[in-house]
Design a protein around this motif. Structure first.
Motif, mmCIF file in Angstrom:
data_model
loop_
_atom_site.group_PDB
_atom_site.id
_atom_site.type_symbol
_atom_site.label_atom_id
_atom_site.label_comp_id
_atom_site.label_asym_id
_atom_site.label_seq_id
_atom_site.Cartn_x
_atom_site.Cartn_y
_atom_site.Cartn_z
ATOM 1 N N ALA A 39 34.905 104.935 -18.841
ATOM 2 C CA ALA A 39 34.853 105.948 -19.923
ATOM 3 C C ALA A 39 35.786 107.001 -19.894
ATOM 4 C CB ALA A 39 33.273 106.189 -19.961
ATOM 5 N N LEU A 40 36.134 107.603 -18.726
ATOM 6 C CA LEU A 40 36.852 108.890 -18.703
ATOM 7 C C LEU A 40 38.188 108.364 -19.060
ATOM 8 C CD1 LEU A 40 35.462 110.313 -15.330
ATOM 9 C CD2 LEU A 40 35.453 111.126 -17.564
ATOM 10 N N LYS A 41 38.747 107.243 -19.176
ATOM 11 C CA LYS A 41 40.263 106.939 -19.301
ATOM 12 C C LYS A 41 40.031 106.854 -21.222
ATOM 13 C CE LYS A 41 43.469 102.982 -19.386
ATOM 14 N NZ LYS A 41 43.852 102.722 -20.531
ATOM 15 N N ILE A 42 39.031 106.628 -21.560
ATOM 16 C CA ILE A 42 38.979 106.661 -23.344
ATOM 17 C C ILE A 42 38.988 108.260 -23.453
ATOM 18 C CG2 ILE A 42 37.331 106.544 -25.134
ATOM 19 C CD1 ILE A 42 36.393 103.942 -23.689
ATOM 20 N N VAL A 43 38.415 108.770 -22.854
ATOM 21 C CA VAL A 43 38.395 110.386 -22.973
ATOM 22 C C VAL A 43 39.610 111.046 -22.724
ATOM 23 C CG1 VAL A 43 37.399 112.485 -22.476
ATOM 24 C CG2 VAL A 43 35.941 110.638 -22.633
ATOM 25 N N ASP A 44 40.365 110.672 -21.803
ATOM 26 C CA ASP A 44 41.757 111.029 -21.461
ATOM 27 C C ASP A 44 42.768 110.702 -22.460
ATOM 28 O OD1 ASP A 44 40.655 112.524 -19.121
ATOM 29 O OD2 ASP A 44 41.189 110.753 -17.886
ATOM 30 N N ILE A 49 40.344 116.562 -26.786
ATOM 31 C CA ILE A 49 39.082 116.663 -26.316
ATOM 32 C C ILE A 49 39.514 117.750 -25.186
ATOM 33 C CG2 ILE A 49 37.314 115.657 -24.857
ATOM 34 C CD1 ILE A 49 37.327 114.469 -27.383
ATOM 35 N N SER A 50 38.730 118.769 -25.104
ATOM 36 C CA SER A 50 38.904 119.860 -24.158
ATOM 37 C C SER A 50 37.862 120.175 -23.293
ATOM 38 C CB SER A 50 39.179 121.309 -24.953
ATOM 39 O OG SER A 50 38.015 121.548 -25.718
ATOM 40 N N GLN A 51 36.660 119.545 -23.476
ATOM 41 C CA GLN A 51 35.430 119.727 -22.447
ATOM 42 C C GLN A 51 34.598 118.432 -22.439
ATOM 43 O OE1 GLN A 51 32.717 122.785 -23.740
ATOM 44 N NE2 GLN A 51 32.747 123.462 -22.028
ATOM 45 N N ILE A 52 34.496 118.017 -21.180
ATOM 46 C CA ILE A 52 33.762 116.962 -20.740
ATOM 47 C C ILE A 52 32.497 117.195 -20.045
ATOM 48 C CG2 ILE A 52 33.758 114.765 -19.257
ATOM 49 C CD1 ILE A 52 36.727 114.925 -19.558
ATOM 50 N N ASP A 61 24.881 112.550 -6.216
ATOM 51 C CA ASP A 61 25.926 112.972 -5.444
ATOM 52 C C ASP A 61 27.069 112.148 -5.286
ATOM 53 O OD1 ASP A 61 24.226 115.226 -4.688
ATOM 54 O OD2 ASP A 61 23.550 114.483 -2.807
ATOM 55 N N GLN A 62 26.877 110.822 -5.612
ATOM 56 C CA GLN A 62 27.983 109.991 -5.559
ATOM 57 C C GLN A 62 28.774 110.251 -7.000
ATOM 58 O OE1 GLN A 62 27.124 105.784 -4.816
ATOM 59 N NE2 GLN A 62 25.570 106.186 -3.665
ATOM 60 N N ILE A 63 28.167 110.430 -7.988
ATOM 61 C CA ILE A 63 28.989 110.677 -9.187
ATOM 62 C C ILE A 63 29.816 112.238 -8.878
ATOM 63 C CG2 ILE A 63 28.936 111.239 -11.700
ATOM 64 C CD1 ILE A 63 26.653 109.092 -11.539
ATOM 65 N N HIS A 64 28.908 113.106 -8.521
ATOM 66 C CA HIS A 64 29.571 114.496 -8.355
ATOM 67 C C HIS A 64 30.669 114.465 -7.477
ATOM 68 C CE1 HIS A 64 25.510 116.714 -9.668
ATOM 69 N NE2 HIS A 64 26.002 115.963 -10.503
ATOM 70 N N THR A 65 30.532 113.560 -6.356
ATOM 71 C CA THR A 65 31.702 113.432 -5.323
ATOM 72 C C THR A 65 32.883 112.757 -6.155
ATOM 73 O OG1 THR A 65 30.139 113.734 -3.583
ATOM 74 C CG2 THR A 65 32.490 112.740 -3.177
ATOM 75 N N ASP A 71 37.818 118.749 -14.004
ATOM 76 C CA ASP A 71 37.106 119.788 -14.631
ATOM 77 C C ASP A 71 36.144 119.385 -15.582
ATOM 78 O OD1 ASP A 71 36.609 122.132 -15.550
ATOM 79 O OD2 ASP A 71 38.451 122.521 -17.047
ATOM 80 N N ILE A 72 34.861 119.227 -14.986
ATOM 81 C CA ILE A 72 33.964 118.407 -15.715
ATOM 82 C C ILE A 72 32.646 119.115 -15.482
ATOM 83 C CG2 ILE A 72 32.353 116.427 -15.620
ATOM 84 C CD1 ILE A 72 34.664 114.849 -15.123
ATOM 85 N N LEU A 73 31.786 119.403 -16.536
ATOM 86 C CA LEU A 73 30.470 119.975 -16.368
ATOM 87 C C LEU A 73 29.329 119.110 -15.957
ATOM 88 C CD1 LEU A 73 30.485 122.688 -19.421
ATOM 89 C CD2 LEU A 73 30.529 123.213 -17.237
ATOM 90 N N PHE A 74 28.352 119.211 -15.258
ATOM 91 C CA PHE A 74 27.541 118.249 -14.874
ATOM 92 C C PHE A 74 26.132 119.015 -15.201
ATOM 93 C CE2 PHE A 74 30.567 117.177 -11.273
ATOM 94 C CZ PHE A 74 30.709 115.988 -11.797
ATOM 95 N N SER A 75 25.449 118.131 -15.833
ATOM 96 C CA SER A 75 23.985 118.510 -16.357
ATOM 97 C C SER A 75 23.046 117.571 -15.487
ATOM 98 C CB SER A 75 23.822 118.223 -17.973
ATOM 99 O OG SER A 75 22.437 118.640 -18.300
#
Length: 227
Positions: A39-44, A49-52, A61-65, A71-75
């Motif tokens: 998914a991130l490859k599509i975004v890149d 796209i300036s914000q993810i 925690d696995q995803i955050h790590t 430079d990603i915001l987590f919700s």
């Protein structure tokens, strides 16, 4: 024009069975890398796209790590809020009137889906623009379709085209929903009633990786695309 994308990565992935007992579904490897990285490859590779933003819940925690150097915001969701509620919560971190959303449990081959949507986006007529595929091109998908599309692109409910999990949507219809936990279907129905829900057929290949068999199908799809 939208310059923000939200990737949905909070789901429990129960259809994956044992594969998600110790890892979240977005971290399941397909063709040598996690679904989330596809998914991130599509975004890149998309322009502008300036914000993810990525929502998390199960084994977050696995995803955050994994994304710690990006430079990603987590919700983070303490309880699952479903797609609509998850997007509504994420919007408290953003200042945008429209954005892309992208599911993390699909693999694509062909034109960049975000770029494809952006080229057709008309905010004067649309509050949401969904990328769709016909059932015969929905690899690994078990349903009969979600929407029918009129010649002008307007969508109505019914078996036919399959929603790929990729769209551009304006934020006010989501923010106006009073519930905290709700499906994006709630916002889509409001948008549809105002005749501002539109669809766009995707000309590439798309595979739903929501169940274990989808992994094999996605890897074959990617292999065929590289032949």
């Amino acid at each position: 024009m939208p310059d923000t994308v939200m990737i949905f990565a909070a789901g429990r992935g129960t259809r994956m069975g044992a594969l998600t007992e110790t890892q979240p579904k977005p971290m399941i490897p397909v063709a040598g890398k996690p679904l989330l990285d596809h998914a991130l490859k599509i975004v890149d590779e998309a322009d502008g796209i300036s914000q993810i933003i990525v929502n998390t819940h199960y084994l977050a925690d696995q995803i955050h790590t994994h994304l710690g150097d990006r430079d990603i915001l987590f919700s983070h969701e303490d309880t699952l809020l479903e797609t609509g509620g998850g997007l509504k919560q994420a919007l408290t971190l953003l200042k945008t009137t429209s954005l892309f959303t992208l599911n993390a449990d699909a693999v694509w081959s062909g034109p960049n889906p975000l770029q494809t949507l952006l080229q057709a986006w008309d905010p004067d007529r649309m509050d949401a623009l969904m990328l769709l595929v016909p059932p015969e091109n929905a690899i690994g998908h078990l349903g009969q379709g979600d929407f029918t599309m009129a010649p002008d692109g307007q969508l109505t409910r019914g078996p036919g085209l399959v929603y790929t999990g990729c769209q551009i949507i304006k934020t006010p219809p989501v923010e106006r929903v009073e519930d905290d936990v709700f499906s994006l279907n709630v916002a889509w129905d409001v948008i549809r009633q105002s005749r501002r829900l539109f669809g766009l057929p995707y000309k590439g290949a798309w595979c739903d990786v929501g169940h274990p068999d989808g992994i094999i199908l996605a890897e074959k799809m990617l292999e065929d695309a590289n032949v």
